[in-house]
Design a protein around this motif. Structure first.
Motif, PDB file in Angstrom:
ATOM      1  N   LEU A  15       0.829  -1.243   0.057  1.00  0.00           N
ATOM      2  CA  LEU A  15       0.067   0.239   0.012  1.00  0.00           C
ATOM      3  C   LEU A  15       0.728   1.205  -0.051  1.00  0.00           C
ATOM      4  O   LEU A  15       0.669   2.222  -0.849  1.00  0.00           O
ATOM      5  CB  LEU A  15      -1.091   0.029   1.335  1.00  0.00           C
ATOM      6  CG  LEU A  15      -2.021  -1.177   1.251  1.00  0.00           C
ATOM      7  CD1 LEU A  15      -3.001  -1.086   2.578  1.00  0.00           C
ATOM      8  CD2 LEU A  15      -2.932  -0.971   0.072  1.00  0.00           C
ATOM      9  N   GLU A  34       2.944   1.544  -3.488  1.00  0.00           N
ATOM     10  CA  GLU A  34       1.858   1.727  -4.663  1.00  0.00           C
ATOM     11  C   GLU A  34       1.137   3.113  -4.550  1.00  0.00           C
ATOM     12  O   GLU A  34       0.575   3.797  -5.034  1.00  0.00           O
ATOM     13  CB  GLU A  34       0.876   0.629  -4.908  1.00  0.00           C
ATOM     14  CG  GLU A  34       1.583  -0.561  -5.219  1.00  0.00           C
ATOM     15  CD  GLU A  34       2.403  -0.416  -6.631  1.00  0.00           C
ATOM     16  OE1 GLU A  34       1.605   0.049  -7.447  1.00  0.00           O
ATOM     17  OE2 GLU A  34       3.048  -1.439  -6.761  1.00  0.00           O
ATOM     18  N   VAL A  64      -1.320   3.862  -2.665  1.00  0.00           N
ATOM     19  CA  VAL A  64      -2.790   3.634  -2.792  1.00  0.00           C
ATOM     20  C   VAL A  64      -3.745   4.433  -2.353  1.00  0.00           C
ATOM     21  O   VAL A  64      -4.848   5.236  -2.983  1.00  0.00           O
ATOM     22  CB  VAL A  64      -3.152   2.236  -2.585  1.00  0.00           C
ATOM     23  CG1 VAL A  64      -4.759   1.872  -2.714  1.00  0.00           C
ATOM     24  CG2 VAL A  64      -2.261   1.089  -3.203  1.00  0.00           C
TER      25      VAL A  64
END
Length: 72
Positions: A40, A43, A45
């Protein structure tokens, strides 16, 4: 009783950010949770009001029990 898995991070402003998942699969796998949190972050996110998430803080299972003491 309900349970939640809380993934807790720190953002660019140094504030805590929690991502919660209801009814997690048990038993939990600490290594897998850590890897997911790393992904997480890598990336990017999620973005919080205080900016990007910058580091893992912890992960925990939170249990909630409600006992009704009066009902109309």
């Amino acid at each position: 009783m309900s349970k939640r898995l809380e993934l807790r991070f720190q953002n660019e402003e140094g504030r805590n950010v929690t991502i919660a998942l209801d009814e997690p699969v048990e038993p939990t796998d600490e290594e897998q949770i850590s890897q997911v949190m790393d992904t997480l972050l890598e990336e990017n996110v999620f973005i919080s009001n205080g900016g990007d998430l910058t580091k893992k803080r912890d992960a925990r299972i939170v249990e909630r029990t409600v006992t009704t003491v009066y009902e109309n």
